[in-house]
Design an enzyme around this catalytic site. Structure first.
Site, PDB file in Angstrom:
ATOM      1  N   ILE A  11       0.823  -1.214   0.000  1.00 24.50           N
ATOM      2  CA  ILE A  11       0.000   0.000   0.000  1.00 24.50           C
ATOM      3  C   ILE A  11       0.856   1.264   0.000  1.00 24.50           C
ATOM      4  O   ILE A  11       0.467   2.288  -0.578  1.00 24.50           O
ATOM      5  CB  ILE A  11      -1.018  -0.002   1.171  1.00 24.50           C
ATOM      6  CG1 ILE A  11      -2.134   0.992   0.908  1.00 24.50           C
ATOM      7  CG2 ILE A  11      -0.365   0.283   2.509  1.00 24.50           C
ATOM      8  CD1 ILE A  11      -2.954   0.722  -0.316  1.00 24.50           C
ATOM      9  N   SER A  33      12.048   0.996   6.593  1.00 23.30           N
ATOM     10  CA  SER A  33      11.585  -0.311   6.167  1.00 23.30           C
ATOM     11  C   SER A  33      12.774  -1.247   6.224  1.00 23.30           C
ATOM     12  O   SER A  33      13.899  -0.832   5.960  1.00 23.30           O
ATOM     13  CB  SER A  33      11.028  -0.236   4.743  1.00 23.30           C
ATOM     14  OG  SER A  33       9.996  -1.150   4.528  1.00 23.30           O
ATOM     15  N   ARG A  34      12.507  -2.507   6.568  1.00 19.92           N
ATOM     16  CA  ARG A  34      13.640  -3.441   6.666  1.00 19.92           C
ATOM     17  C   ARG A  34      14.122  -3.853   5.288  1.00 19.92           C
ATOM     18  O   ARG A  34      15.286  -4.175   5.097  1.00 19.92           O
ATOM     19  CB  ARG A  34      13.229  -4.656   7.498  1.00 19.92           C
ATOM     20  CG  ARG A  34      12.841  -4.281   8.924  1.00 19.92           C
ATOM     21  CD  ARG A  34      12.038  -5.344   9.589  1.00 19.92           C
ATOM     22  NE  ARG A  34      10.925  -5.762   8.753  1.00 19.92           N
ATOM     23  CZ  ARG A  34      10.079  -6.734   9.046  1.00 19.92           C
ATOM     24  NH1 ARG A  34      10.221  -7.391  10.185  1.00 19.92           N
ATOM     25  NH2 ARG A  34       9.098  -7.044   8.237  1.00 19.92           N
ATOM     26  N   LYS A  87      -5.238   1.930   8.026  1.00 14.24           N
ATOM     27  CA  LYS A  87      -6.304   1.178   8.676  1.00 14.24           C
ATOM     28  C   LYS A  87      -5.906  -0.292   8.786  1.00 14.24           C
ATOM     29  O   LYS A  87      -5.134  -0.750   7.946  1.00 14.24           O
ATOM     30  CB  LYS A  87      -7.628   1.313   7.922  1.00 14.24           C
ATOM     31  CG  LYS A  87      -7.591   1.057   6.423  1.00 14.24           C
ATOM     32  CD  LYS A  87      -7.317  -0.253   5.805  1.00 14.24           C
ATOM     33  CE  LYS A  87      -7.963  -1.498   6.251  1.00 14.24           C
ATOM     34  NZ  LYS A  87      -7.681  -2.635   5.309  1.00 14.24           N
ATOM     35  N   ASP A 165      -9.927  -7.625   7.014  1.00 17.71           N
ATOM     36  CA  ASP A 165      -8.998  -6.589   6.540  1.00 17.71           C
ATOM     37  C   ASP A 165      -9.666  -5.748   5.443  1.00 17.71           C
ATOM     38  O   ASP A 165      -9.716  -4.516   5.560  1.00 17.71           O
ATOM     39  CB  ASP A 165      -7.677  -7.220   6.069  1.00 17.71           C
ATOM     40  CG  ASP A 165      -6.730  -6.159   5.528  1.00 17.71           C
ATOM     41  OD1 ASP A 165      -6.131  -5.443   6.339  1.00 17.71           O
ATOM     42  OD2 ASP A 165      -6.636  -6.015   4.289  1.00 17.71           O
TER      43      ASP A 165
HETATM   44  P1  NAP Z   1       2.508  -5.499   3.287  1.00 16.71           P
HETATM   45  O1  NAP Z   1       2.920  -5.080   1.924  1.00 16.71           O
HETATM   46  O2  NAP Z   1       2.481  -6.949   3.603  1.00 16.71           O
HETATM   47  O3  NAP Z   1       3.359  -4.828   4.442  1.00 16.71           O
HETATM   48  C1  NAP Z   1       3.825  -3.508   4.452  1.00 16.71           C
HETATM   49  C2  NAP Z   1       5.249  -3.472   4.972  1.00 16.71           C
HETATM   50  O4  NAP Z   1       5.266  -3.539   6.386  1.00 16.71           O
HETATM   51  C3  NAP Z   1       6.090  -4.635   4.529  1.00 16.71           C
HETATM   52  O5  NAP Z   1       6.599  -4.414   3.245  1.00 16.71           O
HETATM   53  C4  NAP Z   1       7.171  -4.698   5.592  1.00 16.71           C
HETATM   54  O6  NAP Z   1       8.265  -3.925   5.168  1.00 16.71           O
HETATM   55  C5  NAP Z   1       6.522  -4.074   6.808  1.00 16.71           C
HETATM   56  N1  NAP Z   1       6.276  -5.118   7.805  1.00 16.71           N
HETATM   57  C6  NAP Z   1       5.584  -6.259   7.655  1.00 16.71           C
HETATM   58  N2  NAP Z   1       5.581  -6.975   8.803  1.00 16.71           N
HETATM   59  C7  NAP Z   1       6.287  -6.269   9.673  1.00 16.71           C
HETATM   60  C8  NAP Z   1       6.669  -6.471  11.030  1.00 16.71           C
HETATM   61  N3  NAP Z   1       6.276  -7.558  11.688  1.00 16.71           N
HETATM   62  N4  NAP Z   1       7.410  -5.519  11.639  1.00 16.71           N
HETATM   63  C9  NAP Z   1       7.800  -4.424  10.977  1.00 16.71           C
HETATM   64  N5  NAP Z   1       7.473  -4.184   9.679  1.00 16.71           N
HETATM   65  C10 NAP Z   1       6.735  -5.085   9.053  1.00 16.71           C
HETATM   66  O7  NAP Z   1       1.062  -4.913   3.633  1.00 16.71           O
HETATM   67  P2  NAP Z   1       0.169  -3.822   2.899  1.00 16.71           P
HETATM   68  O8  NAP Z   1      -0.750  -4.490   1.949  1.00 16.71           O
HETATM   69  O9  NAP Z   1       0.997  -2.704   2.425  1.00 16.71           O
HETATM   70  O10 NAP Z   1      -0.749  -3.408   4.133  1.00 16.71           O
HETATM   71  C11 NAP Z   1      -0.262  -2.628   5.198  1.00 16.71           C
HETATM   72  C12 NAP Z   1      -1.442  -1.978   5.883  1.00 16.71           C
HETATM   73  O11 NAP Z   1      -2.145  -1.199   4.917  1.00 16.71           O
HETATM   74  C13 NAP Z   1      -2.464  -2.985   6.439  1.00 16.71           C
HETATM   75  O12 NAP Z   1      -2.951  -2.546   7.669  1.00 16.71           O
HETATM   76  C14 NAP Z   1      -3.574  -2.994   5.398  1.00 16.71           C
HETATM   77  O13 NAP Z   1      -4.834  -3.262   5.975  1.00 16.71           O
HETATM   78  C15 NAP Z   1      -3.502  -1.566   4.881  1.00 16.71           C
HETATM   79  N6  NAP Z   1      -4.024  -1.430   3.514  1.00 16.71           N
HETATM   80  C16 NAP Z   1      -3.629  -2.280   2.525  1.00 16.71           C
HETATM   81  C17 NAP Z   1      -4.190  -2.176   1.261  1.00 16.71           C
HETATM   82  C18 NAP Z   1      -3.808  -3.073   0.110  1.00 16.71           C
HETATM   83  O14 NAP Z   1      -4.447  -3.012  -0.941  1.00 16.71           O
HETATM   84  N7  NAP Z   1      -2.773  -3.898   0.229  1.00 16.71           N
HETATM   85  C19 NAP Z   1      -5.138  -1.187   1.001  1.00 16.71           C
HETATM   86  C20 NAP Z   1      -5.457  -0.298   1.999  1.00 16.71           C
HETATM   87  C21 NAP Z   1      -4.895  -0.427   3.259  1.00 16.71           C
HETATM   88  P3  NAP Z   1       9.776  -4.334   5.543  1.00 16.71           P
HETATM   89  O15 NAP Z   1       9.835  -5.840   5.545  1.00 16.71           O
HETATM   90  O16 NAP Z   1      10.579  -3.698   4.473  1.00 16.71           O
HETATM   91  O17 NAP Z   1      10.007  -3.758   6.917  1.00 16.71           O
END
Ligand code: NAP
Length: 313
Positions: A11, A33-34, A87, A165
């Site tokens: 996101i 970010s890691r 969110k 989610d």
């Molecule tokens: P994602 O790509 O799986 O995770 C985002 C980043 O968070 C990862 O690239 C990782 O970066 C970091 N991360 C993951 N686990 C972690 C941990 N345990 N500790 C520290 N950093 C961690 O997820 P996403 O889809 O972007 O979603 C993130 C949030 O946005 C969620 O709450 C989701 O509900 C919301 N969201 C998502 C979407 C969608 O379409 N995907 C839409 C709206 C809102 P590093 O490994 O580089 O640290």
């Protein structure tokens, strides 16, 4: 204003980076970010180092999954930074209350965003429903988890919410457009036998005027995807579809169908005004409904979920 973005994943790259780049209010000054980075932007792998060394950055936007988000948010608030939360605003309600109290005590802006509330047709739906007597409201949120959440193991772990989610996005719209507050009375949660969170859920709600309010969330929907809210009132039927991008009243489209690309620019515009004028926003109603569905939900174990479907493995 300089802003740092933490959690450079799906996101962050799809929505936050372009919204910040296009905003006259913001400059993306650093990332945390890691693994992830953004071209041309100073990258940190640890929030503490950023907070200690980049004292010129006053605002941090957190795009991590919900479970790690609290530690990052509290660290940023304790270091005197304004904070914007993806969110859901945390993994638990208590965490969110603690963040709200910390922000208030330090006179910092905390903005718990609900991007779906900023879909184009949500304000028009809210305005239309404001003086109508509701008979029923039905949420149908059915999408293909493999298409929208590839490789995201956290959604199946405790705190990852599973189908809630995306489902919480629907509830963020419902709590915005309905003039009356609703609460959960019954829920069924379909949990794959190898997962901790539901792949589907059916929920019934209490409405103070006796309207029938229900929601169906399903992550097993292939083909056409459905993100729809139908409200039947004594004066007509409202249908909000495509996640809030389209609105019709009694079958007649209201305005042009709009893409959802306005959501994140609106969130960042709102955060800019909070930082400039003071204050913030933490509305926990969508999250309360989800927490209550988990509390009241009857669990049904269903077939295991595998990212690669059984028939192609
Ligand atoms: P994602 O790509 O799986 O995770 C985002 C980043 O968070 C990862 O690239 C990782 O970066 C970091 N991360 C993951 N686990 C972690 C941990 N345990 N500790 C520290 N950093 C961690 O997820 P996403 O889809 O972007 O979603 C993130 C949030 O946005 C969620 O709450 C989701 O509900 C919301 N969201 C998502 C979407 C969608 O379409 N995907 C839409 C709206 C809102 P590093 O490994 O580089 O640290």
């Amino acid at each position: 204003m300089k802003i740092a973005l933490a959690g450079i994943g799906k996101i962050a790259l799809d929505q936050h980076v372009p919204a910040i780049a296009d905003s006259p209010d913001w400059e993306l000054a650093a990332t945390v970010s890691r693994h992830g980075t953004v071209d041309g932007v100073e990258a940190f792998t640890d929030l503490g180092t950023l907070l200690a060394t980049r004292t010129d950055i006053r605002v941090v936007s957190l795009c991590l999954p919900p479970v790690p988000r609290f530690e990052y948010a509290m660290q940023a608030l304790r270091a005197g930074r304004h904070v914007m939360l993806e969110k859901p605003p945390g993994a638990t309600l208590a965490e969110c209350h603690a963040l709200e109290a910390a922000a208030l005590a330090a006179n910092l802006s905390l903005y718990a965003t609900w991007h779906s509330r900023h879909a184009d047709m949500v304000p028009a739906a809210k305005a239309w429903l404001a003086d109508k007597r509701l008979r029923s409201l039905t949420v149908t949120w059915k999408e293909d988890v493999r298409r929208w959440h590839p490789g995201q193991a956290w959604i199946w772990e405790p705190g990852g919410l599973g189908v809630f989610d995306p489902g919480i996005n629907a509830l963020s719209i419902v709590t915005e457009i309905l003039p009356a507050d609703i609460h959960v009375t019954q829920a069924q949660l379909e949990v794959p036998e190898n997962c901790q969170t539901p792949i589907a859920a059916q929920i019934a709600f209490h409405h103070p005027e006796g309207a029938r309010v229900s929601a169906v969330f399903d992550w097993r929907q292939e083909g056409a995807q459905t993100w729809e809210i139908e409200a039947v009132t004594e004066s007509g039927t409202l249908r909000l579809s495509d996640g809030g991008a389209r609105l019709s009243i009694d079958g007649k489209a209201s305005g042009e169908a709009a893409p959802l690309s306005g959501e994140y620019p609106r969130l960042y515009h709102r955060m800019a005004s909070f930082v400039q004028q003071g204050g913030g926003e933490v509305d926990l109603r969508p999250m309360t409904l989800v927490a209550d569905a988990f509390t009241l939900g009857r669990r049904k174990t269903v077939a295991p979920f595998h990212e690669v479907p059984d028939d192609t493995r």
